[in-house]
Enzyme design. Structure first.
Site, PDB file in Angstrom:
ATOM      1  N   ILE A 168       0.831  -1.220   0.000  1.00  0.00           N
ATOM      2  CA  ILE A 168       0.000   0.000   0.000  1.00  0.00           C
ATOM      3  C   ILE A 168       0.855   1.255   0.000  1.00  0.00           C
ATOM      4  CG2 ILE A 168      -0.309   0.212   2.512  1.00  0.00           C
ATOM      5  CD1 ILE A 168      -3.297   0.879   1.861  1.00  0.00           C
TER       6      ILE A 168
ATOM      7  N   ASP B 298       0.891  -0.765   9.491  1.00  0.00           N
ATOM      8  CA  ASP B 298       1.157   0.440  10.301  1.00  0.00           C
ATOM      9  C   ASP B 298       2.661   0.756  10.303  1.00  0.00           C
ATOM     10  OD1 ASP B 298       0.710   2.525  12.048  1.00  0.00           O
ATOM     11  OD2 ASP B 298       0.164   1.282  13.762  1.00  0.00           O
TER      12      ASP B 298
END
Ligand code: AR6
Length: 172
Positions: A10, A33
């Site tokens: 991503i 994250d």
């Protein structure tokens, strides 16, 4: 409104809003994250520290540092505890809130990871239809969202999302 389901990292996407699968402290962690904070640089964490955490099912926004995005929306998915502790509603809420926040900022496109299906243990076969259906509904109710891109890290995860999309009548 277009829905894309792709395999990839991503952090390499070019998009208005990159959605992070964060924790309630907004203090970084592993998985997607960790990857977003590594690739985006320290300015994102500096902003996160000022946000005072985030409730499960909700999301908060920062700028995107070095990423090819305007904003990062940090969504906090539920930890899977068997499915009877509100997990489906909380997961749906993450996707809805992310779309609402993006729309409120005048953005038109979002990239999502598969929230909660890594470290938080949400079975991906159950999470995928929620991610797709809730994202689609929120985008259809928005004023300007035109693209939702679901970015899956692995080929098996991609196949699960593609299957769920087919069942929901979403063509990629
Ligand atoms: N791009 C796209 N997807 C990724 C990437 C990437 N670079 N890296 C991992 N994934 P997870 P969660 C996939 O564990 O379950 C963190 O410590 C991964 O394969 O990142 O919501 C937070 O701080 C999986 O399919 O998120 C929280 O404490 C999906 O992203 C906790 O993990 C989500 O896995 C949140 O856990």
């Amino acid at each position: 409104m277009r829905i894309e389901i792709v395999q990839g990292d991503i952090t390499e996407q070019t998009i208005d809003v990159m959605v992070n699968a964060a924790n309630g402290m907004l203090m970084g962690g592993g998985g997607v994250d960790g990857a977003i904070h590594r690739a985006g640089g320290p300015s994102i964490m500096a902003e996160c520290r000022e946000l005072g955490g985030c409730a499960t099912g909700d999301a908060k926004v920062t700028t995107a540092g070095l990423l090819s995005a305007r904003h990062v929306v940090h969504a906090v998915g539920p930890v899977w505890r068997g499915g009877a502790r509100g997990e489906p509603e909380l997961l749906a809420s993450c996707y809805r809130r992310a779309v609402e926040i993006a729309d409120g900022l005048g953005c038109t496109s979002l990239a999502f990871p598969s929230i909660s299906t890594g470290i938080y243990g949400y079975p991906i076969e159950l999470a995928a239809p929620i991610a797709l259906a809730t994202g689609r509904e929120a985008a259809e109710n928005s004023s300007g969202i035109t693209l939702l891109r679901y970015v899956l890290f692995s080929a098996p995860d991609l196949a699960v999302y593609a299957d769920a999309a087919e069942r929901l009548g979403i063509s990629g």
